[in-house]
Design a protein around this motif. Structure first.
Motif, PDB file in Angstrom:
ATOM      1  N   UNK A 130       3.550   1.359  11.189  1.00 26.51           N
ATOM      2  CA  UNK A 130       3.503   2.768  10.787  1.00 26.51           C
ATOM      3  C   UNK A 130       4.877   3.258  10.328  1.00 26.51           C
ATOM      4  N   UNK A 131       5.922   2.891  11.051  1.00 28.84           N
ATOM      5  CA  UNK A 131       7.281   3.268  10.652  1.00 28.84           C
ATOM      6  C   UNK A 131       7.625   2.660   9.299  1.00 28.84           C
ATOM      7  N   UNK A 132       7.285   1.402   9.106  1.00 34.13           N
ATOM      8  CA  UNK A 132       7.581   0.711   7.849  1.00 34.13           C
ATOM      9  C   UNK A 132       6.761   1.316   6.705  1.00 34.13           C
ATOM     10  N   UNK A 133       5.485   1.625   6.949  1.00 34.13           N
ATOM     11  CA  UNK A 133       4.663   2.282   5.930  1.00 34.13           C
ATOM     12  C   UNK A 133       5.214   3.639   5.539  1.00 34.13           C
ATOM     13  N   UNK A 134       5.710   4.390   6.514  1.00 32.53           N
ATOM     14  CA  UNK A 134       6.338   5.684   6.239  1.00 32.53           C
ATOM     15  C   UNK A 134       7.609   5.508   5.417  1.00 32.53           C
ATOM     16  N   UNK A 135       8.450   4.584   5.820  1.00 31.40           N
ATOM     17  CA  UNK A 135       9.725   4.360   5.145  1.00 31.40           C
ATOM     18  C   UNK A 135       9.524   3.960   3.680  1.00 31.40           C
ATOM     19  N   UNK A 194      -0.762   7.005   2.974  1.00 31.36           N
ATOM     20  CA  UNK A 194      -1.580   5.794   2.978  1.00 31.36           C
ATOM     21  C   UNK A 194      -0.825   4.629   3.617  1.00 31.36           C
ATOM     22  N   UNK A 195       0.497   4.592   3.453  1.00 31.96           N
ATOM     23  CA  UNK A 195       1.297   3.551   4.086  1.00 31.96           C
ATOM     24  C   UNK A 195       1.216   3.623   5.595  1.00 31.96           C
ATOM     25  N   UNK A 196       1.294   4.826   6.137  1.00 34.60           N
ATOM     26  CA  UNK A 196       1.183   5.017   7.586  1.00 34.60           C
ATOM     27  C   UNK A 196      -0.231   4.665   8.053  1.00 34.60           C
ATOM     28  N   UNK A 197      -1.237   5.089   7.294  1.00 38.45           N
ATOM     29  CA  UNK A 197      -2.622   4.765   7.650  1.00 38.45           C
ATOM     30  C   UNK A 197      -2.856   3.256   7.626  1.00 38.45           C
ATOM     31  N   UNK A 198      -2.354   2.590   6.589  1.00 41.82           N
ATOM     32  CA  UNK A 198      -2.507   1.131   6.525  1.00 41.82           C
ATOM     33  C   UNK A 198      -1.753   0.478   7.674  1.00 41.82           C
ATOM     34  N   UNK A 199      -0.575   0.995   8.012  1.00 40.07           N
ATOM     35  CA  UNK A 199       0.163   0.482   9.160  1.00 40.07           C
ATOM     36  C   UNK A 199      -0.608   0.643  10.455  1.00 40.07           C
ATOM     37  N   UNK A 200      -1.275   1.768  10.598  1.00 41.68           N
ATOM     38  CA  UNK A 200      -2.088   2.006  11.793  1.00 41.68           C
ATOM     39  C   UNK A 200      -3.237   1.007  11.872  1.00 41.68           C
ATOM     40  N   UNK A 201      -3.965   0.852  10.776  1.00 39.34           N
ATOM     41  CA  UNK A 201      -5.134  -0.034  10.765  1.00 39.34           C
ATOM     42  C   UNK A 201      -4.726  -1.487  10.966  1.00 39.34           C
ATOM     43  N   UNK A 210       0.833  -1.199   0.000  1.00 34.89           N
ATOM     44  CA  UNK A 210       0.000   0.000   0.000  1.00 34.89           C
ATOM     45  C   UNK A 210       0.870   1.252   0.000  1.00 34.89           C
ATOM     46  N   UNK A 211       1.949   1.221   0.742  1.00 35.03           N
ATOM     47  CA  UNK A 211       2.867   2.364   0.768  1.00 35.03           C
ATOM     48  C   UNK A 211       3.502   2.579  -0.599  1.00 35.03           C
ATOM     49  N   UNK A 212       3.884   1.509  -1.276  1.00 39.02           N
ATOM     50  CA  UNK A 212       4.456   1.638  -2.618  1.00 39.02           C
ATOM     51  C   UNK A 212       3.442   2.196  -3.609  1.00 39.02           C
ATOM     52  N   UNK A 213       2.209   1.733  -3.531  1.00 36.54           N
ATOM     53  CA  UNK A 213       1.193   2.125  -4.509  1.00 36.54           C
ATOM     54  C   UNK A 213       0.654   3.523  -4.234  1.00 36.54           C
TER      55      UNK A 213
END
Length: 166
Positions: free
Chosen positions: A80-85, A52-59, A44-47
């Motif tokens: 969340x950290x991984x989605x941000x990165x 959205x990566x942080x949001x998906x990480x949160x959810x 999700x973060x890539x796409x």
């Protein structure tokens, strides 16, 4: 974002979590199996980018922390950290390019492993890092690589479908 797109993503998350917790442990090794929530967050973060990566990480982190009974917040923080990165790279890669998510799976698994074990170490657990690398991280990396292409393709195609029908 429209309500039907949000509901579609929610259903996808729930179905993937159901598969992760009910079916995939049967192919696990020493209690370690694929972490679909981590792969979903990275794809999700890539796409969609880091927001959205942080949001998906949160959810996905909330879902995982509520249902696993471990320390609440470890998965949320890690995802969340991984989605941000990985979201920071979304404008530098082609969304349909499937090799980069496969190559990033070992890095994401390693990041997740070290964030969670470091947090556990900081709260007082005695951690044998070498043993945990051999028994947890190595099988996790293998599973993540094996499933990363499939999950990224699913997220990419699901995103195209949601945009067309949203």
């Amino acid at each position: 974002m429209k309500l039907n797109i949000i509901l579609s993503w929610a259903i996808l998350i729930i179905l993937m979590y159901a598969a992760q917790t009910s079916l995939l442990p049967y192919i696990g090794y020493n209690g370690v199996s694929v972490n679909l929530m981590l792969l979903l967050t990275v794809s999700t973060a890539f796409v969609h980018g880091y927001k959205h990566g942080v949001l998906m990480g949160l959810v996905t982190g909330i879902l995982q922390d509520f249902t696993t009974g471990s320390y609440f917040g470890c998965s949320i923080f890690s995802y969340m950290i991984i989605g941000l990165f990985f979201g920071k790279f979304s404008d530098r890669i082609f969304k349909e390019q499937l090799l980069f998510p496969v190559l990033s799976a070992p890095l994401a698994a390693t990041m997740y492993f070290f964030i969670v074990t470091s947090l556990l170490f900081l709260i007082g657990y005695k951690i044998d890092f070498l043993h945990m690398i051999q028994t947890i991280l190595q099988p996790l990396i293998i599973y993540q690589v094996a499933f990363s292409w499939l999950i990224h393709k699913l997220v990419y195609d699901f995103d195209k479908f949601a945009k067309r029908h949203g």
